[in-house]
Design a protein around this motif. Structure first.
Motif, PDB file in Angstrom:
ATOM      1  N   ALA A  32       0.838  -1.200   0.000  1.00 38.04           N
ATOM      2  CA  ALA A  32       0.000   0.000   0.000  1.00 38.04           C
ATOM      3  C   ALA A  32       0.876   1.255   0.000  1.00 38.04           C
ATOM      4  O   ALA A  32       2.029   1.230   0.431  1.00 38.04           O
ATOM      5  CB  ALA A  32      -0.898  -0.021   1.223  1.00 38.04           C
ATOM      6  N   ILE A  33       0.294   2.334  -0.511  1.00 45.56           N
ATOM      7  CA  ILE A  33       1.013   3.615  -0.637  1.00 45.56           C
ATOM      8  C   ILE A  33       0.209   4.678   0.096  1.00 45.56           C
ATOM      9  O   ILE A  33      -1.012   4.757  -0.080  1.00 45.56           O
ATOM     10  CB  ILE A  33       1.112   4.013  -2.126  1.00 45.56           C
ATOM     11  CG1 ILE A  33       1.862   2.932  -2.917  1.00 45.56           C
ATOM     12  CG2 ILE A  33       1.774   5.378  -2.299  1.00 45.56           C
ATOM     13  CD1 ILE A  33       1.519   2.937  -4.389  1.00 45.56           C
ATOM     14  N   VAL A  88      -3.978   3.111  -9.693  1.00 52.48           N
ATOM     15  CA  VAL A  88      -4.286   2.365  -8.472  1.00 52.48           C
ATOM     16  C   VAL A  88      -5.708   1.799  -8.550  1.00 52.48           C
ATOM     17  O   VAL A  88      -6.549   2.291  -9.287  1.00 52.48           O
ATOM     18  CB  VAL A  88      -4.119   3.231  -7.197  1.00 52.48           C
ATOM     19  CG1 VAL A  88      -2.724   3.814  -7.116  1.00 52.48           C
ATOM     20  CG2 VAL A  88      -5.143   4.332  -7.136  1.00 52.48           C
ATOM     21  N   ASP A  89      -5.943   0.778  -7.750  1.00 50.56           N
ATOM     22  CA  ASP A  89      -7.257   0.126  -7.771  1.00 50.56           C
ATOM     23  C   ASP A  89      -8.190   0.686  -6.698  1.00 50.56           C
ATOM     24  O   ASP A  89      -9.393   0.710  -6.871  1.00 50.56           O
ATOM     25  CB  ASP A  89      -7.070  -1.385  -7.574  1.00 50.56           C
ATOM     26  CG  ASP A  89      -6.186  -1.964  -8.669  1.00 50.56           C
ATOM     27  OD1 ASP A  89      -6.625  -1.944  -9.827  1.00 50.56           O
ATOM     28  OD2 ASP A  89      -5.044  -2.390  -8.385  1.00 50.56           O
ATOM     29  N   GLN A 141      -7.695  -7.963   1.302  1.00 47.34           N
ATOM     30  CA  GLN A 141      -7.874  -8.977   0.247  1.00 47.34           C
ATOM     31  C   GLN A 141      -7.398  -8.438  -1.105  1.00 47.34           C
ATOM     32  O   GLN A 141      -6.820  -9.164  -1.910  1.00 47.34           O
ATOM     33  CB  GLN A 141      -9.340  -9.407   0.186  1.00 47.34           C
ATOM     34  CG  GLN A 141      -9.708 -10.316   1.357  1.00 47.34           C
ATOM     35  CD  GLN A 141     -11.176 -10.719   1.369  1.00 47.34           C
ATOM     36  OE1 GLN A 141     -12.035 -10.024   0.799  1.00 47.34           O
ATOM     37  NE2 GLN A 141     -11.487 -11.823   2.032  1.00 47.34           N
ATOM     38  N   ALA A 142      -7.639  -7.156  -1.327  1.00 47.07           N
ATOM     39  CA  ALA A 142      -7.161  -6.544  -2.575  1.00 47.07           C
ATOM     40  C   ALA A 142      -5.632  -6.598  -2.625  1.00 47.07           C
ATOM     41  O   ALA A 142      -5.038  -6.930  -3.659  1.00 47.07           O
ATOM     42  CB  ALA A 142      -7.647  -5.094  -2.664  1.00 47.07           C
ATOM     43  N   LEU A 143      -4.984  -6.288  -1.503  1.00 46.79           N
ATOM     44  CA  LEU A 143      -3.512  -6.359  -1.453  1.00 46.79           C
ATOM     45  C   LEU A 143      -3.035  -7.798  -1.667  1.00 46.79           C
ATOM     46  O   LEU A 143      -2.038  -8.022  -2.351  1.00 46.79           O
ATOM     47  CB  LEU A 143      -3.002  -5.803  -0.122  1.00 46.79           C
ATOM     48  CG  LEU A 143      -3.119  -4.273   0.043  1.00 46.79           C
ATOM     49  CD1 LEU A 143      -2.856  -3.860   1.490  1.00 46.79           C
ATOM     50  CD2 LEU A 143      -2.160  -3.534  -0.891  1.00 46.79           C
ATOM     51  N   ASP A 144      -3.761  -8.757  -1.096  1.00 48.25           N
ATOM     52  CA  ASP A 144      -3.413 -10.180  -1.305  1.00 48.25           C
ATOM     53  C   ASP A 144      -3.417 -10.529  -2.792  1.00 48.25           C
ATOM     54  O   ASP A 144      -2.614 -11.336  -3.254  1.00 48.25           O
ATOM     55  CB  ASP A 144      -4.432 -11.104  -0.608  1.00 48.25           C
ATOM     56  CG  ASP A 144      -4.326 -11.054   0.915  1.00 48.25           C
ATOM     57  OD1 ASP A 144      -3.297 -10.581   1.416  1.00 48.25           O
ATOM     58  OD2 ASP A 144      -5.299 -11.479   1.583  1.00 48.25           O
ATOM     59  N   ARG A 145      -4.348  -9.924  -3.522  1.00 53.75           N
ATOM     60  CA  ARG A 145      -4.468 -10.220  -4.966  1.00 53.75           C
ATOM     61  C   ARG A 145      -3.444  -9.454  -5.799  1.00 53.75           C
ATOM     62  O   ARG A 145      -3.420  -9.562  -7.019  1.00 53.75           O
ATOM     63  CB  ARG A 145      -5.868  -9.841  -5.466  1.00 53.75           C
ATOM     64  CG  ARG A 145      -7.002 -10.744  -5.010  1.00 53.75           C
ATOM     65  CD  ARG A 145      -8.276 -10.467  -5.808  1.00 53.75           C
ATOM     66  NE  ARG A 145      -8.745  -9.097  -5.637  1.00 53.75           N
ATOM     67  CZ  ARG A 145      -9.590  -8.698  -4.692  1.00 53.75           C
ATOM     68  NH1 ARG A 145     -10.051  -9.563  -3.803  1.00 53.75           N
ATOM     69  NH2 ARG A 145      -9.959  -7.427  -4.617  1.00 53.75           N
ATOM     70  N   GLY A 146      -2.629  -8.613  -5.127  1.00 49.55           N
ATOM     71  CA  GLY A 146      -1.619  -7.842  -5.849  1.00 49.55           C
ATOM     72  C   GLY A 146      -2.151  -6.526  -6.388  1.00 49.55           C
ATOM     73  O   GLY A 146      -1.511  -5.882  -7.228  1.00 49.55           O
ATOM     74  N   THR A 162      -3.375  -2.450  -6.114  1.00 50.81           N
ATOM     75  CA  THR A 162      -2.719  -1.290  -5.508  1.00 50.81           C
ATOM     76  C   THR A 162      -3.710  -0.470  -4.696  1.00 50.81           C
ATOM     77  O   THR A 162      -4.789  -0.132  -5.186  1.00 50.81           O
ATOM     78  CB  THR A 162      -2.105  -0.396  -6.608  1.00 50.81           C
ATOM     79  OG1 THR A 162      -1.416  -1.237  -7.502  1.00 50.81           O
ATOM     80  CG2 THR A 162      -1.153   0.633  -6.043  1.00 50.81           C
ATOM     81  N   VAL A 163      -3.322  -0.144  -3.465  1.00 49.52           N
ATOM     82  CA  VAL A 163      -4.177   0.646  -2.574  1.00 49.52           C
ATOM     83  C   VAL A 163      -3.449   1.939  -2.216  1.00 49.52           C
ATOM     84  O   VAL A 163      -2.319   1.909  -1.733  1.00 49.52           O
ATOM     85  CB  VAL A 163      -4.503  -0.145  -1.282  1.00 49.52           C
ATOM     86  CG1 VAL A 163      -5.286   0.723  -0.301  1.00 49.52           C
ATOM     87  CG2 VAL A 163      -5.276  -1.423  -1.612  1.00 49.52           C
TER      88      VAL A 163
END
Ligand code: GDP
Ligand code: IMO
Ligand code: MG
Length: 427
Positions: free
Chosen positions: A3-4, A27-28, A209-214, A216-217
């Motif tokens: 994460a950023i 980013v997502d 979960q989003a970070l687990d999927r690779g 970007t947050v």
């Protein structure tokens, strides 16, 4: 992909909205993790100008999911007003997600914010009057109302009864104000339940979960380091954690997943509201910065106090947040000055301070020690590479970088997305 975080390195209004928007397409998720509608982010997209308060700036990027994290305080009327405004302008707001644990700003807290300021008189903070401080105080006092409470009328009524018992005493007996009744307060909040329900979820789970999927947050701060309740110029601060630590507590993303911290810093300094400000200018130079930089509050319209760049503050922000990259904004506003002063240290009663003084009263008396850099006259708003900048503007960026504790990876030369010089790719 870690994460950023994007954080403000001064007293707010550094241009966080523009920076977030700039990165939005890469980013997502964009998450607001602190504050509420005290924030005001201006984002310019083509010919369109948007003023966002409660919504994360990522709402303007198609495909990006905007998230209001648990650390935010939400004024529901403002939330739906902002959403309707954007929808009327053709922005798709359907992806917005809101944390079930975020707190709600109720009418009594808006009133308390305003009457407390009046009561404080010359000791006032100069708040935005949006109920931010009293709502965070209720959260810490464990009498706050959370988003999830709105979906259980019985619980909501119990909580409102409990808190209003207390607030009504304070409002009527100290401030001579009639607060809204329990019924009025409950009805006001319940009115939003149906529209709110599809947006509400466990945002901490969603983001991890989003970070687990690779994916970007991006975590977007409201306010800034010097307004942070722990690290700012207390008591002249806001009531939330605006620094990178707050990005974790306010989102449910653990520190071990934070890979980059982007500090947004203006090429000079501004502040809205009361409190110490060593490089503040009370002369024509301050008026010049206000006029050229259009330094009027996005939220309250108040003229912003203006002063020169303060490298002591920038170094402090770099340290407190673990800044990996700075974005230096509004360099174009400094065009046309013979010499540009930059504060490198403070003189406090004859003693030199290279770091923030530990005592607040020393900071109130700090006299800036300036280095004077050579100015430039060329219009830099069309610059897109570092080499496009005139030599003295380049030297200004390099000098400020050397004294501020982290590399300057991008430079703002105008309000629009495109008006940015990128030195090192940010993501
Ligand atoms: P935020 O609260 O940190 O998002 O900042 P604000 O939006 O309150 O204030 C920053 C203002 O500066 C906005 O009006 C932006 O459009 C504008 N802005 C941002 N970057 C630049 C820049 O590099 N140059 C100029 N001239 N304006 C900028
Ligand atoms: P953005 O996100 C600048 C200031 C207020 C006041 C103090 C406390 O646009 O950078 P509050 O209403 O939060 O209790 O007020 O903090 N303040 C800001 N100043 N930019 C902001 O947000 C601010 N949000 C709050 O002026 O001095
Ligand atoms: Mg602002």
């Amino acid at each position: 992909m870690p994460a950023i975080a994007i954080i403000g390195a001064q007293w707010g209004d550094e241009g966080k909205g523009k920076a977030t928007d700039l990165l939005g397409s890469r980013v997502d998720y964009v998450v607001k993790f602190n504050g509420g509608n005290n924030a005001g982010h201006t984002v310019v997209v083509g010919d369109e100008k948007y003023a966002l308060h409660l919504l994360p700036s990522g709402i303007l990027t198609p495909g990006c999911t905007p998230v209001i994290g648990n650390g935010v305080v939400v004024d529901l009327a403002v939330l739906f007003h902002e959403l309707e405004d954007l929808e009327a302008r053709g922005v798709d707001t359907g992806r917005l997600r809101v944390s079930a644990n975020a707190h709600v700003i109720a009418d009594y807290n808006r009133t308390l914010d305003k009457v407390t300021e009046r009561f404080l008189g010359s000791r006032r903070i100069g708040t935005t009057g949006r109920g931010i401080g009293p709502t965070y105080a209720d959260k810490m006092n464990r009498i706050g109302i959370r988003i999830q409470d709105i979906f259980d009328e019985k619980i909501l009524r119990q909580k409102v009864e409990g808190v209003l018992d207390l607030k009504a005493q304070v409002l009527t007996k100290i401030y001579n104000r009639r607060p809204a009744t329990v019924d009025e307060t409950v009805d006001e909040l319940l009115a939003f339940a149906d529209r709110l329900a599809p947006m509400v979820c466990d945002t901490g789970l969603l983001l991890n979960q989003a970070l687990d999927r690779g994916e970007t947050v991006l975590l977007e701060a409201g306010q800034a380091t010097l307004l942070d309740v722990d690290h700012g110029t207390y008591p002249f601060v806001t009531s939330s954690s605006a620094t990178s630590g707050g990005a974790c507590t306010g989102s449910g993303i653990p520190p071990t997943r934070l890979g980059q911290v982007i500090g947004i810093v203006k090429a000079y300094t501004t502040r809205v509201g009361e409190g110490p400000f060593p490089t503040e200018l009370h002369d024509d130079a301050g008026e010049h910065l206000r006029k050229v930089g259009a330094e009027y509050g996005t939220t309250t319209g108040r003229p912003r106090r203006c002063g020169w760049y303060d490298a002591v503050i920038a170094r402090y922000a770099a340290r407190v947040n673990g800044v990996t990259d700075f974005v230096l904004t509004k360099l174009d506003v400094l065009t046309g000055l013979e010499r540009v002063p930059v504060c490198v240290a403070y003189d406090v009663d004859g003693t030199r301070h290279d770091e923030m003084p530990v005592n607040q009263s020393d900071f109130h008396h700090a006299v800036p020690i300036y280095e004077h850099l050579d100015g430039w006259w060329e219009d830099i708003s069309g610059a897109r590479t570092f080499e496009d900048l005139p030599a003295n503007a380049q030297r200004y960026v390099e000098a400020v970088e050397a004294m501020s504790g982290a590399r300057i990876s991008a430079v703002g030369v105008g309000p629009s997305r495109a008006a940015t010089v990128v030195r090192h790719e940010l993501i």
